[in-house]
Scaffold this active site. Sequence first.
Site, mmCIF file in Angstrom:
data_model
loop_
_atom_site.group_PDB
_atom_site.id
_atom_site.type_symbol
_atom_site.label_atom_id
_atom_site.label_comp_id
_atom_site.label_asym_id
_atom_site.label_seq_id
_atom_site.Cartn_x
_atom_site.Cartn_y
_atom_site.Cartn_z
ATOM 1 N N ARG A 152 0.781 -1.245 0.000
ATOM 2 C CA ARG A 152 0.000 0.000 0.000
ATOM 3 C C ARG A 152 0.812 1.294 0.000
ATOM 4 O O ARG A 152 0.350 2.318 0.490
ATOM 5 C CB ARG A 152 -0.969 0.049 1.193
ATOM 6 C CG ARG A 152 -2.004 -1.017 1.215
ATOM 7 C CD ARG A 152 -2.940 -1.003 0.011
ATOM 8 N NE ARG A 152 -3.937 -2.036 0.168
ATOM 9 C CZ ARG A 152 -3.781 -3.301 -0.247
ATOM 10 N NH1 ARG A 152 -2.667 -3.653 -0.876
ATOM 11 N NH2 ARG A 152 -4.722 -4.190 -0.061
ATOM 12 N N SER B 267 -10.748 -0.325 3.049
ATOM 13 C CA SER B 267 -10.103 -0.575 4.341
ATOM 14 C C SER B 267 -9.487 0.715 4.870
ATOM 15 O O SER B 267 -8.750 1.392 4.157
ATOM 16 C CB SER B 267 -9.005 -1.634 4.193
ATOM 17 O OG SER B 267 -9.607 -2.879 3.954
ATOM 18 N N GLU C 107 -4.624 3.453 6.208
ATOM 19 C CA GLU C 107 -4.326 3.212 4.787
ATOM 20 C C GLU C 107 -4.872 4.396 3.986
ATOM 21 O O GLU C 107 -4.271 4.841 3.017
ATOM 22 C CB GLU C 107 -5.009 1.913 4.351
ATOM 23 C CG GLU C 107 -4.838 1.612 2.884
ATOM 24 C CD GLU C 107 -5.443 0.273 2.476
ATOM 25 O OE1 GLU C 107 -5.440 -0.683 3.278
ATOM 26 O OE2 GLU C 107 -5.928 0.200 1.340
HETATM 27 C C1 LIG Z 1 -15.282 -0.176 -1.619
HETATM 28 C C2 LIG Z 1 -13.794 0.026 -1.707
HETATM 29 C C3 LIG Z 1 -12.960 -1.069 -1.802
HETATM 30 C C4 LIG Z 1 -11.564 -0.906 -1.894
HETATM 31 N N1 LIG Z 1 -10.776 -1.999 -1.999
HETATM 32 C C5 LIG Z 1 -9.427 -1.845 -2.103
HETATM 33 C C6 LIG Z 1 -8.570 -2.999 -2.238
HETATM 34 O O1 LIG Z 1 -9.007 -4.134 -2.276
HETATM 35 N N2 LIG Z 1 -7.238 -2.788 -2.345
HETATM 36 C C7 LIG Z 1 -6.702 -1.533 -2.327
HETATM 37 O O2 LIG Z 1 -5.486 -1.417 -2.453
HETATM 38 N N3 LIG Z 1 -7.489 -0.430 -2.197
HETATM 39 C C8 LIG Z 1 -8.833 -0.557 -2.099
HETATM 40 N N4 LIG Z 1 -9.629 0.547 -1.961
HETATM 41 C C9 LIG Z 1 -9.020 1.889 -1.877
HETATM 42 C C10 LIG Z 1 -8.891 2.633 -3.229
HETATM 43 O O3 LIG Z 1 -9.782 2.116 -4.161
HETATM 44 C C11 LIG Z 1 -7.495 2.518 -3.769
HETATM 45 O O4 LIG Z 1 -6.559 3.052 -2.844
HETATM 46 C C12 LIG Z 1 -7.295 3.264 -5.095
HETATM 47 O O5 LIG Z 1 -5.973 3.069 -5.476
HETATM 48 C C13 LIG Z 1 -7.556 4.748 -4.997
HETATM 49 O O6 LIG Z 1 -7.585 5.283 -6.310
HETATM 50 P P1 LIG Z 1 -8.203 6.730 -6.542
HETATM 51 O O7 LIG Z 1 -8.058 7.096 -7.960
HETATM 52 O O8 LIG Z 1 -9.567 6.786 -5.963
HETATM 53 O O9 LIG Z 1 -7.203 7.590 -5.662
HETATM 54 P P2 LIG Z 1 -7.522 8.934 -4.890
HETATM 55 O O10 LIG Z 1 -8.259 8.615 -3.626
HETATM 56 O O11 LIG Z 1 -8.132 9.921 -5.810
HETATM 57 O O12 LIG Z 1 -6.034 9.395 -4.523
HETATM 58 C C14 LIG Z 1 -5.221 8.571 -3.721
HETATM 59 C C15 LIG Z 1 -3.791 9.156 -3.701
HETATM 60 O O13 LIG Z 1 -3.247 9.088 -5.022
HETATM 61 C C16 LIG Z 1 -2.836 10.384 -5.451
HETATM 62 N N5 LIG Z 1 -3.076 10.465 -6.905
HETATM 63 C C17 LIG Z 1 -4.144 10.004 -7.599
HETATM 64 N N6 LIG Z 1 -3.950 10.175 -8.929
HETATM 65 C C18 LIG Z 1 -2.745 10.779 -9.065
HETATM 66 C C19 LIG Z 1 -1.984 11.214 -10.193
HETATM 67 N N7 LIG Z 1 -2.393 11.055 -11.447
HETATM 68 N N8 LIG Z 1 -0.783 11.793 -9.963
HETATM 69 C C20 LIG Z 1 -0.306 11.952 -8.698
HETATM 70 N N9 LIG Z 1 -0.984 11.556 -7.596
HETATM 71 C C21 LIG Z 1 -2.188 10.964 -7.784
HETATM 72 C C22 LIG Z 1 -3.693 11.351 -4.657
HETATM 73 O O14 LIG Z 1 -3.079 12.623 -4.558
HETATM 74 C C23 LIG Z 1 -3.760 10.637 -3.315
HETATM 75 O O15 LIG Z 1 -2.580 10.873 -2.587
HETATM 76 C C24 LIG Z 1 -11.020 0.405 -1.879
HETATM 77 C C25 LIG Z 1 -11.884 1.523 -1.801
HETATM 78 C C26 LIG Z 1 -13.261 1.339 -1.714
HETATM 79 C C27 LIG Z 1 -14.158 2.553 -1.643
#
Ligand SMILES: Cc1cc2nc3c(=O)[nH]c(=O)nc-3n(C[C@H](O)[C@H](O)[C@H](O)COP(=O)(O)OP(=O)(O)OC[C@H]3O[C@@H](n4cnc5c(N)ncnc54)[C@H](O)[C@@H]3O)c2cc1C
Length: 303
Positions: free
Chosen positions: A173, A223, A293
């Site tokens: 992570r 999580s 996380e």
């Molecule tokens: C129902 C549910 C289930 C989930 N299950 C999992 C799982 O099984 N495993 C897991 O690992 N995670 C899980 N997650 C968490 C989440 O989906 C992941 O962490 C995912 O990677 C987040 O992506 P995002 O685009 O929403 O990131 P965001 O929340 O938009 O951003 C997360 C971080 O990434 C940075 N970021 C995003 N895009 C860029 C970019 N282009 N350039 C620079 N920085 C950037 C942001 O600044 C921030 O620091 C879950 C979430 C939910 C709601």
Amino acid sequence: MEKIKKYLKKIFEKRIFFDCEASKITSFKTGGKISILLFPENKGDIESLYHIQNQYNIPVKFLGHGSNVLISDKGYNGIIALTEKFSDISFENRNVYVQSGVKINTFLKFLINNNLKNGEFMSGIPGSIGGVVIMNAGTKDRFISSIISRVDIFDRKGNWIEKNISQIKTEYRTSSLKEDAFFIYSVLFNLEPGNSVEIKLKMKEMMNYRINTQPLGYPSAGSVFKNPEGFSAGKLIEDAGLKGTKIGDAKISEKHANFIINTGKATSSDIYSLIQIVKEKIFQKYGIILETEIELIGFGNNK
Ligand SMILES: Cc1cc2nc3c(=O)[nH]c(=O)nc-3n(C[C@H](O)[C@H](O)[C@H](O)COP(=O)(O)OP(=O)(O)OC[C@H]3O[C@@H](n4cnc5c(N)ncnc54)[C@H](O)[C@@H]3O)c2cc1C
């Protein structure tokens, strides 16, 4: 700030908004006002944002799907840049080129349509390619870094550079991209040829597992806590009797103890307070310090 707003309005025109609700762009559906929300669409926009952050000390935060963040009720006094306009996806042989704003779901459909396997474990993880890569998202069996060969970034020194996966430190992570990348532009995946019917079936199995074990009917950020080495955070929280604990409309899910869900009108403060309660209880009971996380934005350094 007014001068900066005017300057940005000239560049972003219809792609900029002021004083927007964070609840509209986060999967928790909570949070206060964001001073400036905008949608960059090319490399020039990224360079302008970098310049503004460095020159005027206005923080810039990129977000994909907002599914791994909790933004404070006080909001965000800076620029949030949503990456969804970086949406190209293409492939040659086994190499899939994906821009950072592409949604995981779109990526997975692309893999099915082009008979490419090994990405199935991502099924059901919401988010964008940028978010998933920087977080090194994954499951208990596999991380996204295992299928990446290269990441193209705009680094914190102001250069467009390519990083081979061997140059990126990846852990459970997290990744060194958090420190190195101002912006993740695109990712090159290396996948194997497969059979679309089998790939689809495997993705469906993964999704069904999530439906059975996670409270997907409610807003959440997945999580909340990382698993401490050798332990499951969810099991620790469950064994501490914390399932179902509520503050306002924020609740520790009865289906999955590592999920905090928004059952209605929860605020970010409600969620934050629950996080603190869990951390205190787990420390008292087991002497273990749980680390979040999810990323806390606007809460100071108190993780
Ligand atoms: C129902 C549910 C289930 C989930 N299950 C999992 C799982 O099984 N495993 C897991 O690992 N995670 C899980 N997650 C968490 C989440 O989906 C992941 O962490 C995912 O990677 C987040 O992506 P995002 O685009 O929403 O990131 P965001 O929340 O938009 O951003 C997360 C971080 O990434 C940075 N970021 C995003 N895009 C860029 C970019 N282009 N350039 C620079 N920085 C950037 C942001 O600044 C921030 O620091 C879950 C979430 C939910 C709601």
